[in-house]
Design an enzyme around this catalytic site. Structure first.
Site, PDB file in Angstrom:
ATOM      1  N   ASP A  11       0.866  -1.182   0.000  1.00 64.48           N
ATOM      2  CA  ASP A  11       0.000   0.000   0.000  1.00 64.48           C
ATOM      3  C   ASP A  11       0.898   1.225   0.000  1.00 64.48           C
ATOM      4  O   ASP A  11       1.700   1.407   0.922  1.00 64.48           O
ATOM      5  CB  ASP A  11      -0.906  -0.018   1.231  1.00 64.48           C
ATOM      6  CG  ASP A  11      -2.051   0.974   1.128  1.00 64.48           C
ATOM      7  OD1 ASP A  11      -2.162   1.639   0.079  1.00 64.48           O
ATOM      8  OD2 ASP A  11      -2.827   1.089   2.096  1.00 64.48           O
ATOM      9  N   ASP A 105      -2.861   2.313  -6.104  1.00 61.93           N
ATOM     10  CA  ASP A 105      -1.764   2.356  -5.137  1.00 61.93           C
ATOM     11  C   ASP A 105      -1.762   1.186  -4.158  1.00 61.93           C
ATOM     12  O   ASP A 105      -1.084   1.248  -3.143  1.00 61.93           O
ATOM     13  CB  ASP A 105      -1.821   3.669  -4.349  1.00 61.93           C
ATOM     14  CG  ASP A 105      -3.107   3.815  -3.544  1.00 61.93           C
ATOM     15  OD1 ASP A 105      -4.114   3.191  -3.923  1.00 61.93           O
ATOM     16  OD2 ASP A 105      -3.100   4.553  -2.544  1.00 61.93           O
ATOM     17  N   GLU A 106      -2.467   0.109  -4.489  1.00 65.49           N
ATOM     18  CA  GLU A 106      -2.579  -0.984  -3.533  1.00 65.49           C
ATOM     19  C   GLU A 106      -2.747  -2.305  -4.269  1.00 65.49           C
ATOM     20  O   GLU A 106      -3.465  -2.388  -5.259  1.00 65.49           O
ATOM     21  CB  GLU A 106      -3.793  -0.735  -2.622  1.00 65.49           C
ATOM     22  CG  GLU A 106      -3.992  -1.746  -1.528  1.00 65.49           C
ATOM     23  CD  GLU A 106      -5.224  -1.453  -0.699  1.00 65.49           C
ATOM     24  OE1 GLU A 106      -5.441  -2.193   0.288  1.00 65.49           O
ATOM     25  OE2 GLU A 106      -5.990  -0.516  -1.030  1.00 65.49           O
TER      26      GLU A 106
END
Length: 393
Positions: A11, A105-106
């Site tokens: 993350d 983003d993860e």
């Protein structure tokens, strides 16, 4: 079998805000909020400096301004965020092909088959990911490692920012037991309140609670929650789940009260969705229109097409039909938010031998917009109404 797996959850820390600080070094260390300041705008993300004042994602920006009056508000630059996201995911691909992207983003990574390449230690892979992402992008990632998805995600969450935490099988109960039950996957606000009424506030209390009593009070979910409380999670990393839908939506400063205004904005949003579909070589069967009445009453309408398509014209034809049907059913139609999306992706059915090539006009429009900037070429209906400031997602 479960203990033999090696799962990593990555993350990125305050991803959008971190990119803004990366691109604008003079903003580093400042309370930075990504999201335009307006009565109906919301915080997309905030730097850790802003979070110290209580600013959180999805919070109205006017509330964030009251909490942190000296914060710097900057507009969303989704193109830039996607660019750096692609670099981050390229690093993931060097560790394993088994990647389940959750957002820009993860992601979850199943690195079980990659362990031998990295000396047999999942922490070696975790360090590789953190170091390579930082070297290539200048951005910081938090990494959680464990034998299942639940624990890997907790590892990254509990160690943020700049996190690095490996939860081993023998550490599970020591890590989980003190946590609030709301930290468990699928235990949302309603379920958390339900458990609180039973006197269950921590994961440890959930683990040791009477199964029969819990099942009587909470139904079939009870057994699932207790398995999670024991650290058991058999979900696999789904490498095929990268893109489930493509959509665009707009929140209006002034409510739309005329159908022609709504159709104009729908066309503008549909152009964006169609361009994204073709850019990612996706064709969908289901068109969804999202409509929100003030103050916060949200409706969705769906229509299934005869065959998968990436055509903006077909998307908008279905979208307009859904919009008009909703509009005519409302006694006093007003729109605070409008969105349109495509889902249920599948290969396009083969057309007849002498059928014209699909998407020719769309592809020409895409090339023009890529060369001269998004919105350079739009349908005439879009030009009818471009009034009002918006927050676009």
């Amino acid at each position: 079998m479960t203990a033999a797996r090696a799962i990593i959850h990555v993350d990125m820390d305050a991803f959008y805000a971190a990119i803004e600080a990366l691109d604008h070094p003079q903003w580093r260390g400042l309370p930075l909020i990504v999201g335009e300041l307006g009565p109906r705008s919301v915080v997309t993300t905030a730097s850790y400096e802003a979070r110290r004042y209580g600013v959180r994602s999805a919070m109205p920006t006017m509330t964030a301004k009251k909490l942190c009056p000296h914060a710097l508000f900057v507009p969303v630059r989704m193109g830039r965020y996607r660019e750096l996201s692609a670099e981050v995911f390229a690093v993931f691909g060097e560790a394993t092909p088994e990647i389940e992207g959750l957002s820009l983003d993860e992601a979850f990574l199943d690195v079980t088959r990659s362990l031998r390449l990295f000396g047999g230690d999942v922490e070696n892979i975790g360090r590789f990911l953190k170091q390579e992402i930082l070297r290539r992008t200048g951005l910081v990632a938090s990494v959680g490692m464990a034998h299942n998805k639940l624990l890997a995600k907790l590892g990254s969450e509990l160690s943020k920012p700049d996190g690095f935490l490996h939860i081993r099988p023998e550490q599970v109960h020591a890590m989980l037991d003190p946590l609030p039950v709301g930290r468990l996957w699928t235990v949302g606000k309603v379920a958390e309140a339900q458990l609180h009424r039973l006197g269950i506030r921590t994961v440890g209390e959930l683990r040791f609670s009477d199964s029969r009593r819990l099942r009587q009070a909470c139904g079939n979910q009870a057994e699932h929650w207790q398995r999670l409380a024991r650290g058991i999670d058999e979900r696999t990393v789904d490498a095929d789940s990268a893109e489930k839908s493509v959509s665009a939506e707009t929140t209006f400063v002034t409510d739309l009260t005329r159908l022609d205004q709504a159709e104009s904005w729908l066309a503008r949003l549909g152009e964006r969705v169609g361009e994204r579909l073709r850019a990612h070589e996706l064709r969908g069967r289901t068109v969804t229109v999202k409509l929100r009445k003030p103050p916060f009453e949200t409706h969705t309408r769906q229509l299934s097409l005869g065959q998968p398509t990436d055509s903006t014209a077909e998307l908008l034809q279905a979208g307009r039909a859904l919009l008009r049907r909703w509009w005519e059913s409302e006694e006093n139609p007003r729109l605070r938010l409008l969105g349109i999306g495509m889902s249920q992706f599948a290969p396009e059915l083969q057309s007849g031998l002498f059928a014209p090539a699909a998407g020719g006009k769309d592809q020409l429009a895409d090339r023009i917009n890529r060369r001269f900037g998004g919105g350079s070429l739009v349908r005439g209906v879009v030009l009818k109404s471009r009034r009002g400031q918006t927050e676009e997602k």
